[in-house]
Enzyme design. Structure first.
Site: not given
Ligand code: SF4
Length: 361
Positions: A348, A97
């Site tokens: 996250c 990501e």
């Protein structure tokens, strides 16, 4: 007998010096390294054929010796506050990501350094699936180049200023100090005027506190920022959220930070997550104040993003106010951060975890 072609390497895994020595080995003049670096990082081209000021022969040779291939974007979502989250599919189908965070003052890319994470912090979705592997410096740089390409395509700000990618934070999936060689290689290119030319002071490395790596970091001579995930005010509270604290207890971590500050003459930023009833209490404010008093540091307070697997709840406004009043009382300065991109799972590792779930169900 089977003749295997030698495996080609990614050209963006080469430092400037490595590229220069490769070009010297094929009898190219020294200025070629600067030209190739410009195409790779200033122009951001994705094909050797596009490197127009190189001879046809050199373009073919580069194509024969190296790969130049971007990560594939598997998905992309933009939240109401403008935060855009990218999920990349790497060559071996690992998913990583990257987040683009535009604000009025700066445009930041939050970069991953590992596929998965072995540190298992109990507020972070990245640790849920375990660690897979380190990212190469090319995979790290690719994230930055991709975000910069998106930023270059954004409309100018209201005052007609062109938007540019101004800040890089290594706060995505993984622990940068656990993949330090590749992270430093990427940082040198991000920072270099021949590379992406982003000021070192605009580059932040975030760590859970791998104390043995602090000395190596301090010796780099690059003025990047160091952010330390504190997330606790004593061993008991930090043990709950950060298993690494059992290996490197909080007092040793603070001592290592003091030493880092002394060696580099630079301040450290502490990241501190606010969780109702755990890290955001009157006692927590008192103890945290005691721990940090007199240090050359910044303290960022981050109300937690709810991650369903952990069940932590963000504190109420009143609880946050009581906590910051407690810090004010002991004279510790702080910045209260706003959680961003909640509607697109921007905490996250959340998007990667969702992708994994959808594959497994
Ligand atoms: S906060 Fe960082 S170190 Fe901790 S689990 Fe998440 S990615 Fe890993």
């Amino acid at each position: 007998m089977v003749n295997r072609e030698p495996e080609k390497s990614e050209i963006r895994d080469l430092s400037f010096e490595e590229l220069a020595s490769y070009l010297e080995s094929i009898k190219e003049p020294p200025f070629r390294a600067g030209q190739v670096f410009k195409w790779l990082y200033e122009q951001g081209v994705w094909s050797f054929a596009d490197m127009k000021n190189l001879s046809q022969g050199l373009r073919s040779r580069l194509d024969q010796d190296f790969i130049l291939k971007p990560n594939t974007v598997a998905s992309q979502v933009t939240s109401r506050d403008g935060t855009t989250k990218f999920l990349f599919d790497l060559a071996d189908h690992q998913k990583i990501e990257t987040v683009l965070i535009p604000t009025a003052e700066r445009v930041t890319a939050c970069i991953s350094t590992q596929a998965g994470c072995k540190f298992g912090c109990k507020f972070c979705a990245s640790g849920l699936g375990g660690w897979e592997r380190n990212l190469t410096s090319a995979e790290i740089l690719d994230q930055v180049l991709h975000v910069r390409g998106v930023v270059r395509g954004l409309p100018p700000e209201a005052n007609k200023r062109e938007r540019r990618l101004s800040h890089i934070v290594f706060m995505g999936t993984g622990e940068p100090l656990d993949n330090l060689a590749n992270v430093l290689k990427a940082i040198r290119i991000i920072n270099s005027p021949q590379g992406l030319n982003i000021a070192a002071r605009h580059i932040t490395i975030s760590t859970v506190g791998l104390i043995p790596k602090f000395k190596e970091l301090a010796e780099q001579g690059i003025q990047f920022e160091l952010a330390v995930s504190l997330h606790g005010y004593d061993d008991a509270s930090r043990n709950v959220l950060m298993p690494i604290n059992k290996q490197y207890p909080i007092k040793e971590l603070i001592a290592a930070c003091r030493e880092y500050i002394k060696r580099t003459n630079r301040q450290v930023t502490f990241e501190y997550i606010l969780i109702a009833g755990l890290t955001c209490t009157d006692k927590a404010a008192r103890e945290l104040g005691r721990l940090l008093r007199g240090m050359i540091c910044k303290l960022n307070l981050i109300p937690c993003n709810p991650v369903s697997e952990f069940g932590h709840q963000p504190p109420t406004k009143e609880q946050i106010r009581a906590f910051t009043n407690g810090l004010d009382a002991v004279g510790v300065h702080y910045t209260l951060r706003r959680p961003r991109g909640q509607d697109v799972a921007a905490a996250c590792g959340q998007l990667r975890a969702l992708a994994r779930k959808s594959v497994n169900t």
